[in-house]
Enzyme design. Sequence first.
Site, short mmCIF file in Angstrom:
data_model
loop_
_atom_site.label_atom_id
_atom_site.label_comp_id
_atom_site.label_asym_id
_atom_site.label_seq_id
_atom_site.Cartn_x
_atom_site.Cartn_y
_atom_site.Cartn_z
CG ASP A 84 2.71 3.19 0.44
OD1 ASP A 84 3.11 4.29 0.82
OD2 ASP A 84 1.65 2.67 0.83
CB THR A 117 3.79 5.26 5.32
OG1 THR A 117 4.22 5.07 3.98
CG2 THR A 117 2.45 5.89 5.32
CB THR A 118 9.10 4.65 4.28
OG1 THR A 118 8.22 4.22 3.26
CG2 THR A 118 10.24 3.70 4.43
CG ASP A 415 1.89 7.57 -0.97
OD1 ASP A 415 0.82 7.17 -0.46
OD2 ASP A 415 2.99 7.05 -0.78
#
Lengths: 556, 530
Positions: A84, A117-118, A415
């Site tokens: 994550d 988020t990456t 997520d």
Amino acid sequence: MQAQAQQALAGAKIAGIAQDEYGRPIILVKQDDEGKTRVTGLEAQKQNIFAAIQVSQIVRSSLGPRGMDKMLVSPDQDVTVTNDGATIMDKMEIMNHIGQLVVNLSKAQDDEIGDGTTGVVVLLGGLLEQAEQLLDKGIHGIRVSEGFDSACKVACDELSRIADKVEWSKDNLEPLITTAMSTLSSKIVHRNRRQIAEICVKAVLAVADLDRKDVNLDLIKVEGKPGGRMEDTCLVEGIVLDKDISHPQMVKEIKDAKIAVLTCPFEPPKPKTKHKIDLSSGEQYQKLHEQEQEYFKNMVKLCKDSGATLVCCQWGFDDEANHLLMTNKLPAIRWVGGVELELLAIATGARIVPRFEELSADKLGVAGSVKEVGFGTTKDRMVFIENCKNSKAVTIFVRGGNKMIVEEAKRSIHDALCVVRNLVRDSRIVYGGGHAEMCCSIAVEKAAKQVATIEYHALSAFASALDVVPIALAENSGLAAIETLTSLKTTYRELAEKDNTVHHLGVDCMDSGTNNMKEQGVYETLIGKMQQMKLATQMAKMILKIDDVILDDPTA
Amino acid sequence: MGEIFKPGANLQKGEHARLSSLIGAISLADQVKTTLGPRGRDKILQSTGRDLSVNVTNDGATILKNMVVSNPAAKLLVDVSKTQDAEVGDGTTSVCVLTGELLRAAEELLTSGIHPQTINAGWRLAHGVAQKALLDSSSDHGSDAAQFKEDLLNIARTTLSSKILNVDIEKFAQLAVDSVLRLKGSTNLESIHVLKKLGGSLSDSYLEEGFLLDKKIGIGQPKRIEKAKILVANTAMDTDKIKIYGARVRVNSIAKLAELEAVEKDKMKKKCQKIIDHGINCFINRQLIYNFPEEIFAQAKVMAIEHADFDGIERLALALGAEVTSTFDNPEVVKFGECDVIEEVMIGEDTLIRFGGCKAGEACTVVLRGSSQHLLDEAERSLHDALCVLSQTVKETKTVWGAGCSEMLMARAIEDEANKTPGKKANAMRAFAKALRAIPAIIADNAGLDSADLVSQLDAEISSGSKTSGIDVITGTVGDMTDLKITESYKVKSSMINYAAEAAEMLLRVDSIITCAPRERKNPHGRRGM
């Protein structure tokens, strides 16, 4: 003052000098040998860009279904293994100021959308890489950021154009599950992604307010316990408390429980005002003793009289109260945390009661079954409260082979929950596998050709920057990146020219033999993707605007 | 320029990270693998504490827990082992070794250029096949009580065979099975009390049908009670404070103070009287009993036992069928404990209190005797492992054959499946099978046998359709498990493979290791050590 200034002048290297009307120097930034540094102009910009790119390089290999995990060792030597982006950024303790901005970017995406988020960090890295080249060409940073801005608008428009609406209803959850599965495919829970995706969808729908299209994720609690197997992960329609029933000999299983939710301790009252009771005679002492006994009996009696069959208390109670409860056949759970207590109240329809006197039958919560469950060979026990009156609060109970897996599974579930929530709010999706980025890249490129000013360069740079996502995806999947991307783009253009519709081409990360992302079922939410573009552009602009960095070395 | 981490932090990437995590895990697994199997060896662990205490053990979880590892991947392995310990209690070494072997097999594939995620995909398939093969090979005697007891005994023997209790394996297997069967299906091992007493030899250990409490009877009180009626309590018998806030004593003369003291004493006296009025002849308290109440009890000819620790009190309550009380106003609702006789017994040099002929026989005591504390500690751990496995088997009654039989069956099933699978995944599946085969090989190696020969013999047997062949490490041949009766719990085996596969997958997914700067510690031993 003057003497000081003189001294500073004499002793220190002077970095920034301005002069007043008499020609005396004014020291703006005192720069001495003790580690204060200052970088200005192009050099500062380049340094900042370099730092941000470095951070994005670290997470880049985590992107996509074949992305890799990072192992993080905390200052206390605790180990976390995660995929994550937000967690990686958070735990790697970046010291660099620009690095911290990037961490915040990832957090912003996490707070707002919960997934991607990456991707957002990788995109930022791509943008800055391109921007650096423009700076080298001598284009002013502000012009670059203006160009990025208009490119971002074009990209967002393109996103809305290519977006599909998923049709789902309570009877047809498949689209939701597929989207959740796309999210989970890059995580360690891959093996059980179908099952976990279903759990997440069910959980979200259980707490969703479909009329208002809103989901309060606080109502979903994710509880984990190492042990069992990942297949044992389940959705509990109610609350799981990591507590045990206070007395070993109380009933461990209650059917149709009436639950009293208390925030007052089983203790004699403790007035807020500071006070002292002075005892000066034996009689008084005895009276006090009787009074104390009376308090205890009264408290238990009040609970019993209200008809409660289970007491959940935010505070502890001592042995005497505990035993009184047991003799009165009132099982109890003590030290229930505030958040759990609230969830419990919501789920069972109970009112949180702050005083024993206010306890009455209508304030009790109702649950179909309450039971204490033990795990494995250790003394770990948890209380499951199920079949609650309004199952508006649910718990996802995660199992796994070790602590790190359970923690990572919890993050992955978070997520997936966010993604499903976003879909409930806005059912538009775009296709993943780099498809959305590729479409935007082509659109921005097209738009760039119509710009006559210097911004042309910024726009076409933005277009190339977008390619970084499919390239990273292809790289991480072990494909020939540039080749894959070019062939995809060419096919896409050819097909689009032929019949003027959107073709869902993307990088075939899983080697499943088709480039059609719709067939593969790789969905991402539109708002998530849009947010990524907007946030990354904003951050790139911000970093480009900085031209002066003054640093105090904390170690000095 | 360019330093984005705090000084002291470290970022390892790509090959370096992979090397560090794979090697870390593999070498840790290699550390413990010599303890595997009936001929496995023990380890001496010396603590870093000031006393430099020594621990001799064969138990994987204990070894790993006490080893100070700094490699993050090795830490993960330790955690896996801990989870296995908490979940099923045995197989803690095997889970670690299997993870190591999986990673060793993966390393080969990685050097031949296969993507880690492809390996993972293959492993997931292989894992599914393995679990299915394991389930197919299991047998279930849960409904047949006599046969099931036989199963349990076999499992106990298998588990204990690699431990120190091997010397008197029949006795301990029987002992473990008996005590677990007393639990009547509960997995609450707290009610089996293991009492370690120095002296005698291991074979002097026995299962006490009654209950032993390692405490003393108060002075001047009866030393032997028949037909005991027992009150088990958890209450303050030292100074019984009144729990009203802000109360304090303020007096203006010594006389007043004396008066108060008298009342206080009176209160305690009343409390004691209340307790005595329950009509009991034995009173057991979790907390301290001061001299004053002790004397009152002595006068009333009530045996008073103080300071039974919390677990002890719960176990006692279970054994005696009593409830733990804290208030004494309603004698009619209190459930008393009963037993035929309470007496003092001597074991070695210590006096203990024995409760014979208890009403509810769920709890029991196992007395372990041995010549040294280390021996006793290790014996306790071994017994604990056996008890855990047995209690889990009572819950999940399936059993599988041990001695490498089930591993080979799984490996065979995976290879058959791999032959039908196209693509690189098949290589990964074969690697999984290879890792499984390494387990019997290690067991044979530890016994000083020719593992390569034995494992290939066994594989031939299994491939030709035998479902019960395994390695007999005592004779060094391939034998039939139905004769040798080497049985293992299905649950232990299944969770071992599950945890190992999960952990290996997790480690294989890692491509960078980011180590934060260690927190600065203010010298923990500080001035005192100087």
